[in-house]
Design a protein around this motif. Structure first.
Motif, PDB file in Angstrom:
ATOM      1  N   GLU A 134       0.840  -1.197   0.000  1.00 32.95           N
ATOM      2  CA  GLU A 134       0.000   0.000   0.000  1.00 32.95           C
ATOM      3  C   GLU A 134       0.877   1.249   0.000  1.00 32.95           C
ATOM      4  OE1 GLU A 134      -3.559   2.385   0.275  1.00 32.95           O
ATOM      5  OE2 GLU A 134      -3.174   0.308  -0.368  1.00 32.95           O
ATOM      6  N   GLU A 135       0.526   2.188  -0.878  1.00 29.58           N
ATOM      7  CA  GLU A 135       1.272   3.431  -0.991  1.00 29.58           C
ATOM      8  C   GLU A 135       0.506   4.583  -0.338  1.00 29.58           C
ATOM      9  OE1 GLU A 135       4.176   4.613  -2.216  1.00 29.58           O
ATOM     10  OE2 GLU A 135       4.927   2.592  -2.593  1.00 29.58           O
ATOM     11  N   ASP A 136       1.250   5.506   0.229  1.00 28.24           N
ATOM     12  CA  ASP A 136       0.698   6.768   0.702  1.00 28.24           C
ATOM     13  C   ASP A 136       1.044   7.801  -0.363  1.00 28.24           C
ATOM     14  OD1 ASP A 136       0.014   9.145   1.888  1.00 28.24           O
ATOM     15  OD2 ASP A 136       1.292   8.908   3.657  1.00 28.24           O
ATOM     16  N   LEU A 137       0.064   8.173  -1.185  1.00 20.32           N
ATOM     17  CA  LEU A 137       0.354   9.047  -2.316  1.00 20.32           C
ATOM     18  C   LEU A 137       0.654  10.481  -1.908  1.00 20.32           C
ATOM     19  CD1 LEU A 137      -2.106   7.719  -5.044  1.00 20.32           C
ATOM     20  CD2 LEU A 137       0.233   7.020  -4.518  1.00 20.32           C
ATOM     21  N   SER A 138       0.382  10.814  -0.644  1.00 17.39           N
ATOM     22  CA  SER A 138       0.765  12.136  -0.162  1.00 17.39           C
ATOM     23  C   SER A 138       2.222  12.147   0.309  1.00 17.39           C
ATOM     24  CB  SER A 138      -0.149  12.575   0.991  1.00 17.39           C
ATOM     25  OG  SER A 138       0.002  11.704   2.102  1.00 17.39           O
ATOM     26  N   ASN A 139       2.790  10.973   0.435  1.00 21.28           N
ATOM     27  CA  ASN A 139       4.185  10.823   0.845  1.00 21.28           C
ATOM     28  C   ASN A 139       4.746   9.590   0.130  1.00 21.28           C
ATOM     29  OD1 ASN A 139       6.636  11.096   2.202  1.00 21.28           O
ATOM     30  ND2 ASN A 139       5.914   9.938   3.982  1.00 21.28           N
ATOM     31  N   LYS A 140       4.994   9.736  -1.160  1.00 19.31           N
ATOM     32  CA  LYS A 140       5.337   8.607  -2.015  1.00 19.31           C
ATOM     33  C   LYS A 140       6.642   7.944  -1.587  1.00 19.31           C
ATOM     34  CE  LYS A 140       2.774  10.634  -5.810  1.00 19.31           C
ATOM     35  NZ  LYS A 140       2.789  11.237  -7.161  1.00 19.31           N
ATOM     36  N   SER A 141       6.609   6.623  -1.578  1.00 18.60           N
ATOM     37  CA  SER A 141       7.745   5.854  -1.090  1.00 18.60           C
ATOM     38  C   SER A 141       8.908   5.879  -2.076  1.00 18.60           C
ATOM     39  CB  SER A 141       7.326   4.403  -0.838  1.00 18.60           C
ATOM     40  OG  SER A 141       7.124   3.732  -2.071  1.00 18.60           O
ATOM     41  N   GLU A 142      10.065   5.565  -1.546  1.00 17.92           N
ATOM     42  CA  GLU A 142      11.260   5.454  -2.384  1.00 17.92           C
ATOM     43  C   GLU A 142      11.083   4.348  -3.408  1.00 17.92           C
ATOM     44  OE1 GLU A 142      14.882   3.772  -3.828  1.00 17.92           O
ATOM     45  OE2 GLU A 142      13.650   2.781  -2.294  1.00 17.92           O
ATOM     46  N   LEU A 143      10.360   3.307  -3.005  1.00 17.51           N
ATOM     47  CA  LEU A 143      10.100   2.176  -3.904  1.00 17.51           C
ATOM     48  C   LEU A 143       9.288   2.615  -5.125  1.00 17.51           C
ATOM     49  CD1 LEU A 143      10.669  -0.927  -3.876  1.00 17.51           C
ATOM     50  CD2 LEU A 143       8.347  -1.205  -2.979  1.00 17.51           C
ATOM     51  N   LEU A 144       8.219   3.388  -4.895  1.00 14.29           N
ATOM     52  CA  LEU A 144       7.392   3.872  -5.993  1.00 14.29           C
ATOM     53  C   LEU A 144       8.186   4.805  -6.905  1.00 14.29           C
ATOM     54  CD1 LEU A 144       4.697   4.255  -7.469  1.00 14.29           C
ATOM     55  CD2 LEU A 144       4.096   6.005  -5.798  1.00 14.29           C
ATOM     56  N   LEU A 145       8.926   5.711  -6.322  1.00 14.66           N
ATOM     57  CA  LEU A 145       9.695   6.668  -7.117  1.00 14.66           C
ATOM     58  C   LEU A 145      10.801   5.979  -7.913  1.00 14.66           C
ATOM     59  CD1 LEU A 145       9.989   9.581  -4.522  1.00 14.66           C
ATOM     60  CD2 LEU A 145       8.349   9.350  -6.395  1.00 14.66           C
TER      61      LEU A 145
END
Length: 233
Positions: A33-44
């Motif tokens: 699960e991602e927090d799109l207000s605080n995007k993870s290093e993994l997503l970026l």
């Protein structure tokens, strides 16, 4: 089998497209699960261009955008096919997927934040497009894919659950049984499929999310300058 991970965000119907497809294929995967207000290093790291979900990670390699992911899943794991084997029928399925992307998305974006008379107008335009889908694609079939759900059903799955919450938030119903009877029946059939039924966000939580999102959109629109406020020189 190489490790499969999915980066998602709980209210996103695009993420659920991927969840349904992976589960219909009988695959094991890790959901993150991602927090799109605080995007993870993994997503970026795995989606540096769009920085959005869903992102499927297979064997350390990332695939972004739900429709691209669905095609990748279909080609990588051929069991329990989501597209017809017949080349013409497969092309037609892809046509209707593209139809939703080109025709429905802009109308949907106009419908959700609409207020006053715009709501009724946007809802009617939405129904007109859905009527084409009902008449030309669904017909008298149980599902868009025939007797079992396929990729077209998965892509339009948003209509079967998320649209209900949006209708409540907007205050104008679109999928009326008197106007779209076969599509209304499809919604019921789709939600009865076990993989779908067991993998949906909580209705109350989703409704609250959409009400808040709509309030923000309406508020943002009300603060925009009207044409008469622009410098006409």
């Amino acid at each position: 089998m190489e490790e499969v991970k999915l980066l998602g965000f709980w209210p996103s119907p695009f993420v659920y497209r991927v969840i349904w497809a992976v589960k219909l294929k009988g695959l094991q995967f890790d959901y993150i699960e991602e927090d799109l207000s605080n995007k993870s290093e993994l997503l970026l790291r795995y989606n540096p261009v769009l920085k959005k979900v869903p992102v499927l990670i297979h064997g350390g390699k990332a695939i972004a955008e739900s429709l691209v992911i669905l095609e990748y899943i279909e080609e990588t794991w051929p069991q329990n096919p989501l597209l017809p084997k017949d080349k013409h029928e497969k092309a037609l399925a892809r046509f209707w997927i593209q139809f939703g992307l080109e025709k429905m998305r802009p109308i949907h974006h106009a419908y959700f934040p609409a207020i006053g008379e715009e709501r009724e107008k946007a809802a009617k335009q939405f129904q007109e497009v859905l009527k084409i889908l009902e008449d030309q694609c669904l017909g008298d079939q149980r599902f868009f894919g025939g007797e079992t759900i396929g990729m077209v059903d998965i892509v339009y799955g948003m209509l079967a659950y998320w649209s209900e919450c949006m209708e409540e938030a907007v205050g104008v119903k679109v999928i009326e049984p008197s106007i779209l009877p076969r599509l209304h029946a499809w919604v019921k059939n789709f939600k009865q499929v076990s993989v779908i039924k067991d993998n949906l966000p909580h209705h109350g939580k989703l409704l609250a999310y959409y009400k808040t999102s709509r309030e923000k959109l309406v508020s943002a629109r009300s603060t925009l300058p009207t044409p008469s406020n622009y410098d006409a020189s």
